[in-house]
Design an enzyme around this catalytic site. Structure first.
Site, PDB file in Angstrom:
ATOM      1  N   CYS A   1      -2.169  43.004  56.169  1.00 60.40           N
ATOM      2  CA  CYS A   1      -2.281  42.928  57.631  1.00 60.40           C
ATOM      3  C   CYS A   1      -1.256  43.885  58.252  1.00 60.40           C
ATOM      4  O   CYS A   1      -0.110  43.929  57.801  1.00 60.40           O
ATOM      5  CB  CYS A   1      -2.018  41.497  58.100  1.00 60.40           C
ATOM      6  SG  CYS A   1      -2.148  41.325  59.894  1.00 60.40           S
TER       7      CYS A   1
ATOM      8  N   CYS B   1      -1.757  28.046  55.852  1.00 56.82           N
ATOM      9  CA  CYS B   1      -1.628  29.012  56.931  1.00 56.82           C
ATOM     10  C   CYS B   1      -0.360  29.870  56.769  1.00 56.82           C
ATOM     11  O   CYS B   1       0.723  29.347  56.623  1.00 56.82           O
ATOM     12  CB  CYS B   1      -1.559  28.211  58.210  1.00 56.82           C
ATOM     13  SG  CYS B   1      -1.765  29.208  59.637  1.00 56.82           S
TER      14      CYS B   1
ATOM     15  N   CYS C   1       5.153  35.410  58.119  1.00 61.51           N
ATOM     16  CA  CYS C   1       3.871  35.341  57.397  1.00 61.51           C
ATOM     17  C   CYS C   1       3.895  36.164  56.108  1.00 61.51           C
ATOM     18  O   CYS C   1       4.329  37.317  56.097  1.00 61.51           O
ATOM     19  CB  CYS C   1       2.773  35.854  58.322  1.00 61.51           C
ATOM     20  SG  CYS C   1       1.196  36.108  57.511  1.00 61.51           S
TER      21      CYS C   1
ATOM     22  N   CYS D   1       3.852  39.863  61.302  1.00 63.37           N
ATOM     23  CA  CYS D   1       4.519  38.680  61.866  1.00 63.37           C
ATOM     24  C   CYS D   1       5.618  38.277  60.877  1.00 63.37           C
ATOM     25  O   CYS D   1       5.366  38.220  59.657  1.00 63.37           O
ATOM     26  CB  CYS D   1       3.517  37.550  62.068  1.00 63.37           C
ATOM     27  SG  CYS D   1       2.191  38.027  63.184  1.00 63.37           S
TER      28      CYS D   1
ATOM     29  N   CYS E   1     -11.871  29.489  54.723  1.00 60.35           N
ATOM     30  CA  CYS E   1     -11.022  30.382  55.496  1.00 60.35           C
ATOM     31  C   CYS E   1     -11.177  31.799  54.925  1.00 60.35           C
ATOM     32  O   CYS E   1     -10.828  32.052  53.774  1.00 60.35           O
ATOM     33  CB  CYS E   1      -9.584  29.874  55.375  1.00 60.35           C
ATOM     34  SG  CYS E   1      -8.406  30.886  56.237  1.00 60.35           S
TER      35      CYS E   1
ATOM     36  N   GLU F   1      -7.706  36.945  49.188  1.00 57.95           N
ATOM     37  CA  GLU F   1      -7.759  35.511  48.932  1.00 57.95           C
ATOM     38  C   GLU F   1      -8.641  34.815  49.969  1.00 57.95           C
ATOM     39  O   GLU F   1      -8.676  35.210  51.135  1.00 57.95           O
ATOM     40  CB  GLU F   1      -6.343  34.928  48.970  1.00 57.95           C
ATOM     41  CG  GLU F   1      -5.519  35.418  47.792  1.00 57.95           C
ATOM     42  CD  GLU F   1      -4.142  34.797  47.714  1.00 57.95           C
ATOM     43  OE1 GLU F   1      -3.569  34.465  48.758  1.00 57.95           O
ATOM     44  OE2 GLU F   1      -3.638  34.648  46.592  1.00 57.95           O
TER      45      GLU F   1
HETATM   46  S1  SF4 Z   1       0.086  35.743  60.993  1.00 59.84           S
HETATM   47 FE1  SF4 Z   1       0.017  37.134  59.221  1.00 59.84          FE
HETATM   48  S2  SF4 Z   1      -2.161  37.593  58.900  1.00 59.84           S
HETATM   49 FE2  SF4 Z   1      -1.939  36.686  60.963  1.00 59.84          FE
HETATM   50  S3  SF4 Z   1      -1.671  38.480  62.314  1.00 59.84           S
HETATM   51 FE3  SF4 Z   1       0.392  37.842  61.747  1.00 59.84          FE
HETATM   52  S4  SF4 Z   1       0.879  39.089  59.945  1.00 59.84           S
HETATM   53 FE4  SF4 Z   1      -1.324  39.201  60.224  1.00 59.84          FE
END
Ligand code: SF4
Length: 349
Positions: free
Chosen positions: A124, A342, A131, A128, A117, A104
């Site tokens: 990823c 975000c 996220c 986190c 962006c 995306e």
């Molecule tokens: S916020 Fe999401 S995209 Fe960014 S480093 Fe952490 S897990 Fe990865």
């Protein structure tokens, strides 16, 4: 060889030129017996002019265009879906890559400022806990061509700024991201000045130091989100490997080398990191470091337990930090209603 065998034999795969830069193109053209200066022309056709066919390259002799089309192609990522937020007109694009994976890319408008962006990985690996992308897990790194192509696909939009803040951790795809940045930054590429580009990272100190040495003069943003190791370990597991002390030391180094103010992004999550004590610890942590703190009220992610802080808490947090920290902004995320804000990017369709 038998005729049947010949018929089932696959033709040799063509080289995708998107993602190759001047030195790679020079090598390729040398092998074709062509002059070196053609590489700069070819780079300019692919990136600055956005050519997708060799026949568009009108200053190349027909013979060379034919030679190139026999061994190479200029591939593009495929647009699958576009969503526009009725609230703030931000746009979310779903692209399909050559192997069927999806990413995306988000475009945001603010007056004359048009920011794109970019994603740098499929998924990823950093996980986190707040996220959506982290929840997807990690599939693979994007190639240089796939990173640059997100801009080429939206080039009609008069983009003014770029942030590497979409899906993925850019510093864990260092070589492809760096090459993409050189193409994006160069006059024969996409001609974006360093000051129009910001790379956002969860914090990989050795890579932040390396980036500081690259002479790119791009901006750096750190996704900080907690003022103590204890809290950050919970939200961002990468902190267990690279605790705050090491991260902040690398940011100071970056600031010293690149001479640009670093931004700290801080997502405010209800009763997790939005207490007055957190604001106090945060201002102490960043003391003496010329920086900007960008406060972002948490954007909901389906299936995750976190909530946005109350407006009262958000304003109190900001008012404690400013004027203790020189620049504090409260960013009201764009595209929340289409899950383009975000921390919300996740390829679902
Ligand atoms: S916020 Fe999401 S995209 Fe960014 S480093 Fe952490 S897990 Fe990865």
């Amino acid at each position: 060889m038998e005729t049947a065998q010949l018929l089932t034999q696959k033709p040799p795969k063509k080289i995708n030129l998107k993602g190759l830069w001047i030195e790679d193109l020079e090598r390729l053209l040398r092998e074709l017996g062509e002059k070196r200066y053609r590489a700069r022309q070819l780079a300019s056709w692919i990136y600055a002019k956005g050519a997708t066919e060799f026949d568009q390259m009108t200053d190349f002799p027909k013979k060379l265009r034919k030679k190139l089309s026999q061994i190479a192609s200029i591939d593009s990522i495929k647009l699958v879906k576009k969503q526009v937020s009725p609230k703030d007109f931000s746009e979310k694009y779903l692209f399909e890559l050559s192997d069927g994976e999806k990413i995306e890319t988000v475009l945001m408008r603010e007056g004359k400022r048009v920011t794109v962006c970019l994603s740098t990985q499929v998924g990823c690996p950093l996980g986190c806990t707040f996220c959506a992308t982290g929840k997807m897990g990690f599939k693979r790194n994007l190639t240089t061509g796939e990173i640059v192509d997100q801009i080429l696909a939206l080039r009609r939009e008069r983009i003014t700024h770029l942030v590497l803040m979409g899906m993925g951790e850019p510093l864990l795809n260092y070589d492809n991201v760096l090459k993409a940045l050189r193409i994006i930054n160069h006059e024969l590429g996409l001609s974006f000045a360093g000051k129009a580009i910001t790379l956002s990272t969860a914090g990989i100190p050795p890579m932040i130091r390396k980036l500081a040495e690259e002479n790119l003069r791009i901006g750096l943003a750190i996704s900080l989100n907690a003022p103590t190791d204890e809290k950050r370990d919970q939200l961002m597991p990468i902190n267990r490997k690279y605790p705050l002390k090491e991260l902040i030391a690398s940011v100071r180094y970056f600031k010293q080398r690149v001479k640009r103010r670093v931004t700290f992004e801080y997502v405010l999550i209800k009763e997790i990191n939005d207490f007055k004590k957190d604001a106090q610890t945060l201002s102490q942590l960043l003391q003496g470091l010329p920086c900007k703190i960008n406060l972002i009220p948490y954007n909901r992610v389906p299936d995750l337990p976190y909530q946005r802080s109350s407006e009262e808490k958000i304003l109190a947090f900001r008012d404690y930090l400013y004027p203790r920290c020189p620049v504090v902004t409260l960013r009201l995320s764009k595209g929340e209603d289409i899950l383009a804000a975000c921390g919300q990017l996740r390829t679902q369709s």
